[in-house]
Design an enzyme around this catalytic site. Sequence first.
Site, mmCIF file in Angstrom:
data_model
loop_
_atom_site.group_PDB
_atom_site.id
_atom_site.type_symbol
_atom_site.label_atom_id
_atom_site.label_comp_id
_atom_site.label_asym_id
_atom_site.label_seq_id
_atom_site.Cartn_x
_atom_site.Cartn_y
_atom_site.Cartn_z
ATOM 1 N N GLU A 101 0.850 -1.192 0.000
ATOM 2 C CA GLU A 101 0.000 0.000 0.000
ATOM 3 C C GLU A 101 0.882 1.237 0.000
ATOM 4 O O GLU A 101 1.831 1.333 0.784
ATOM 5 C CB GLU A 101 -0.920 -0.002 1.222
ATOM 6 C CG GLU A 101 -1.795 1.230 1.358
ATOM 7 C CD GLU A 101 -2.644 1.484 0.120
ATOM 8 O OE1 GLU A 101 -2.610 2.626 -0.384
ATOM 9 O OE2 GLU A 101 -3.336 0.558 -0.338
ATOM 10 N N ASP A 128 5.826 0.807 -4.153
ATOM 11 C CA ASP A 128 5.217 0.683 -5.478
ATOM 12 C C ASP A 128 5.167 -0.801 -5.852
ATOM 13 O O ASP A 128 6.190 -1.480 -5.882
ATOM 14 C CB ASP A 128 6.067 1.469 -6.478
ATOM 15 C CG ASP A 128 5.569 1.379 -7.906
ATOM 16 O OD1 ASP A 128 4.588 0.685 -8.185
ATOM 17 O OD2 ASP A 128 6.211 2.017 -8.778
ATOM 18 N N ASP A 151 -7.688 1.267 -8.500
ATOM 19 C CA ASP A 151 -8.169 2.529 -9.067
ATOM 20 C C ASP A 151 -8.676 2.294 -10.491
ATOM 21 O O ASP A 151 -7.954 1.744 -11.324
ATOM 22 C CB ASP A 151 -7.042 3.562 -9.108
ATOM 23 C CG ASP A 151 -6.810 4.214 -7.757
ATOM 24 O OD1 ASP A 151 -7.680 4.103 -6.886
ATOM 25 O OD2 ASP A 151 -5.758 4.844 -7.589
#
Length: 264
Positions: A101, A128, A151
């Site tokens: 995260e 990442d 997302d």
Amino acid sequence: MNAMTPPQEGAGAGGRAGPEPDSHGHIRSFVRRAGRMSAAQQRYYDTLLPRLGVPYQATPIDLAALFGRQAPKILEIGCGMGETTARIAEAHPENDYFGLEVHVPGVGALCKLIAEKGLSNLRIGNLDAMEVVRDMLPEASLDGIHIFFPDPWHKTRHKKRRLIQPPFVALLTRRLKPGGYLHCATDWENYALQMLEVLSQAPDLENSVASPTPAALAAALEADSTANLPGFAPRPAYRPLTKFENRGLRLGHGVWDLVFKRRT
């Protein structure tokens, strides 16, 4: 983020800007933002992350040594505020979980949940995902990968930021053991279609349920609709419903799960 998932939830929590490559040459699927941490989140972040956090390194890590045992290893990309990650780890102590995260308050919240639940089978990377998978995870080292509600980057000009793209899926597949699974979930219909298209085209993955024909998938993509399209799996029992997902389901929003396995 979508209406069902607040900004702090989901893989690669972020939210704005166009798709610029980072210093390593790949397009990030998130935008880092500082956010606000509660006093409790900050305290647990400061005290637990040094013990539970996994720092970046440019060479593969020994997952058995990291957890101190031989057990199935599951990667979760995008823990959000940690609710789902902690619940799964608590329900399955026989597995070890490595959660990634980028949102610092989310990491603090997950540290707090780990302490409250007394979890010993969960480690955190405030990193990442692309760099972790590419550089730190040995090939054929994972029994499963979870990517829940990444997302959606729903605007056409931003879709190249989406995490589920052929190069990254190929990278993930090589980290799975033969028979290991990749489980994605989304509440954006267009992203569900893209996920199904990308995963179906991965040569070393096979769907856990009946796949659509190429013609049916092409027609669904053209119509931008999943109506009557096979290929989506029932929600596995290990993935709990979050309060945000429950709210969306009550409002009639769809949720799509995809479970693919690496060919043996």
